[in-house]
Design a protein around this motif. Structure first.
Motif, PDB file in Angstrom:
ATOM      1  N   GLY A 138       0.801  -1.224   0.000  1.00 39.39           N
ATOM      2  CA  GLY A 138       0.000   0.000   0.000  1.00 39.39           C
ATOM      3  C   GLY A 138       0.828   1.265   0.000  1.00 39.39           C
ATOM      4  N   SER A 139       2.058   1.175  -0.504  1.00 44.96           N
ATOM      5  CA  SER A 139       2.937   2.348  -0.524  1.00 44.96           C
ATOM      6  C   SER A 139       2.573   3.326  -1.628  1.00 44.96           C
ATOM      7  CB  SER A 139       4.398   1.904  -0.689  1.00 44.96           C
ATOM      8  OG  SER A 139       4.570   1.187  -1.901  1.00 44.96           O
ATOM      9  N   GLY A 140       1.689   2.909  -2.561  1.00 50.29           N
ATOM     10  CA  GLY A 140       1.227   3.829  -3.601  1.00 50.29           C
ATOM     11  C   GLY A 140       2.128   3.906  -4.809  1.00 50.29           C
ATOM     12  N   CYS A 141       2.905   2.859  -5.076  1.00 48.55           N
ATOM     13  CA  CYS A 141       3.794   2.857  -6.234  1.00 48.55           C
ATOM     14  C   CYS A 141       2.965   2.699  -7.511  1.00 48.55           C
ATOM     15  CB  CYS A 141       4.820   1.749  -6.109  1.00 48.55           C
ATOM     16  SG  CYS A 141       4.097   0.088  -6.146  1.00 48.55           S
ATOM     17  N   PRO A 142       3.569   2.896  -8.697  1.00 51.99           N
ATOM     18  CA  PRO A 142       2.810   2.783  -9.945  1.00 51.99           C
ATOM     19  C   PRO A 142       2.096   1.445 -10.108  1.00 51.99           C
ATOM     20  CG  PRO A 142       4.914   3.829 -10.374  1.00 51.99           C
ATOM     21  CD  PRO A 142       4.951   3.357  -8.955  1.00 51.99           C
ATOM     22  N   CYS A 143       2.739   0.343  -9.731  1.00 56.44           N
ATOM     23  CA  CYS A 143       2.102  -0.970  -9.881  1.00 56.44           C
ATOM     24  C   CYS A 143       0.841  -1.067  -9.028  1.00 56.44           C
ATOM     25  CB  CYS A 143       3.076  -2.076  -9.492  1.00 56.44           C
ATOM     26  SG  CYS A 143       4.444  -2.288 -10.652  1.00 56.44           S
ATOM     27  N   GLU A 144       0.920  -0.598  -7.796  1.00 52.98           N
ATOM     28  CA  GLU A 144      -0.255  -0.664  -6.929  1.00 52.98           C
ATOM     29  C   GLU A 144      -1.356   0.256  -7.432  1.00 52.98           C
ATOM     30  OE1 GLU A 144       1.686  -1.996  -2.660  1.00 52.98           O
ATOM     31  OE2 GLU A 144       0.952   0.045  -2.911  1.00 52.98           O
ATOM     32  N   CYS A 145      -0.987   1.348  -8.059  1.00 47.36           N
ATOM     33  CA  CYS A 145      -1.971   2.255  -8.647  1.00 47.36           C
ATOM     34  C   CYS A 145      -2.798   1.529  -9.700  1.00 47.36           C
ATOM     35  CB  CYS A 145      -1.263   3.458  -9.262  1.00 47.36           C
ATOM     36  SG  CYS A 145      -2.363   4.703  -9.951  1.00 47.36           S
ATOM     37  N   ILE A 146      -2.141   0.692 -10.492  1.00 44.54           N
ATOM     38  CA  ILE A 146      -2.841  -0.100 -11.519  1.00 44.54           C
ATOM     39  C   ILE A 146      -3.616  -1.236 -10.890  1.00 44.54           C
ATOM     40  CG2 ILE A 146      -2.494  -1.616 -13.517  1.00 44.54           C
ATOM     41  CD1 ILE A 146      -0.022   0.096 -14.196  1.00 44.54           C
ATOM     42  N   GLU A 147      -3.008  -1.925  -9.936  1.00 43.02           N
ATOM     43  CA  GLU A 147      -3.616  -3.118  -9.370  1.00 43.02           C
ATOM     44  C   GLU A 147      -4.798  -2.812  -8.467  1.00 43.02           C
ATOM     45  OE1 GLU A 147      -0.097  -4.885  -7.767  1.00 43.02           O
ATOM     46  OE2 GLU A 147       0.371  -5.936  -9.649  1.00 43.02           O
ATOM     47  N   ARG A 148      -4.957  -1.559  -8.045  1.00 39.85           N
ATOM     48  CA  ARG A 148      -6.167  -1.177  -7.318  1.00 39.85           C
ATOM     49  C   ARG A 148      -7.413  -1.336  -8.182  1.00 39.85           C
ATOM     50  NH1 ARG A 148      -3.162   2.910  -4.589  1.00 39.85           N
ATOM     51  NH2 ARG A 148      -3.600   4.413  -6.235  1.00 39.85           N
ATOM     52  N   HIS A 149      -7.202  -1.397  -9.499  1.00 41.63           N
ATOM     53  CA  HIS A 149      -8.317  -1.590 -10.429  1.00 41.63           C
ATOM     54  C   HIS A 149      -8.491  -3.070 -10.794  1.00 41.63           C
ATOM     55  CE1 HIS A 149      -8.904   2.754 -11.343  1.00 41.63           C
ATOM     56  NE2 HIS A 149      -7.642   2.810 -10.975  1.00 41.63           N
TER      57      HIS A 149
END
Length: 219
Positions: free
Chosen positions: A85-96
């Protein structure tokens, strides 16, 4: 038939990506990125990646403690931990709910590949990425095809158009200005918009230039 879209995006110098930071510091390339979680500590993520670089420092000035795990020639595998949940680019995509299937870098540029379920889902992901990263570029879009023929898609960011340019395009399209033969000429569209023919032509040319730039320069 599946309606998904395979997308590759490039983010230049993302400030919250350790992998890109490492690649930028060495001027090298990163590939073979893997991530895993320990069931005993699901709030933590362990990442490994292979860095190819002519030389690497003993210590990296990045936002993580990198540990060299394996070396072969000019390639070294590094491992580090980070909080989920650090908000990196990958997590930004994977939240979807779209897993990132390929992660690589070239210098300070981060390349991410993922599958969006449809164009609406793709627009939501790209929109969120654009809010976070100014240096985002959509490199390639490929839509599912029943006959397996590859078809490249181009993501057109409508926010590059002014409100007036959008209005001019929508009105001209609705009135049949772009049809052959035309159902309306420039003067009629301009009258509908309440502007002069010269102003209509200027707005239309500016809007078309932006759209063509996106379509022809996307590679």
């Amino acid at each position: 038939m599946a309606s998904g879209i395979r997308a590759e995006v490039k983010i230049d110098d993302p400030p919250d990506c350790v992998v890109a930071q490492t690649s930028a510091e060495t001027g090298g390339r990163v590939h073979s990125v893997s991530r895993s979680t320990n069931p005993a500590a699901p709030e933590r993520v362990t990442e490994e990646f292979m860095l190819e670089a002519e030389s690497s420092p003993d210590e990296f000035d990045v936002d993580a403690d990198l540990s060299p795990i394996f070396s072969y020639g000019s390639s070294t595998v590094y491992r580090f931990e980070r909080a989920l949940g650090s908000g990196c680019p990958c997590e930004c995509i994977e939240r979807h709910d779209c897993p990132v299937i390929d992660i690589r870098t070239r210098g300070a540029s981060l390349y991410l590949t993922f599958h969006a379920p449809d164009m609406h889902g793709l627009q939501a992901i790209i929109g969120e990425l654009r809010e976070r990263y100014a240096n985002l570029d959509v490199q390639r879009l490929l839509q599912s095809q029943q006959d397996h023929d590859e078809r490249n898609l181009v993501f057109v960011d409508r926010s590059t158009l002014t409100d007036r340019q959008t209005e001019v395009l929508e009105t001209a399209h609705r009135m049949g200005y772009f049809e052959h033969p035309k159902r309306a000429n420039a003067g009629e569209v301009a009258a509908e918009l309440g502007i002069t023919g010269t102003t209509f032509t200027e707005h239309l040319a500016a809007a078309q230039t932006k759209l063509l730039d996106a379509i022809l320069d996307h590679e």
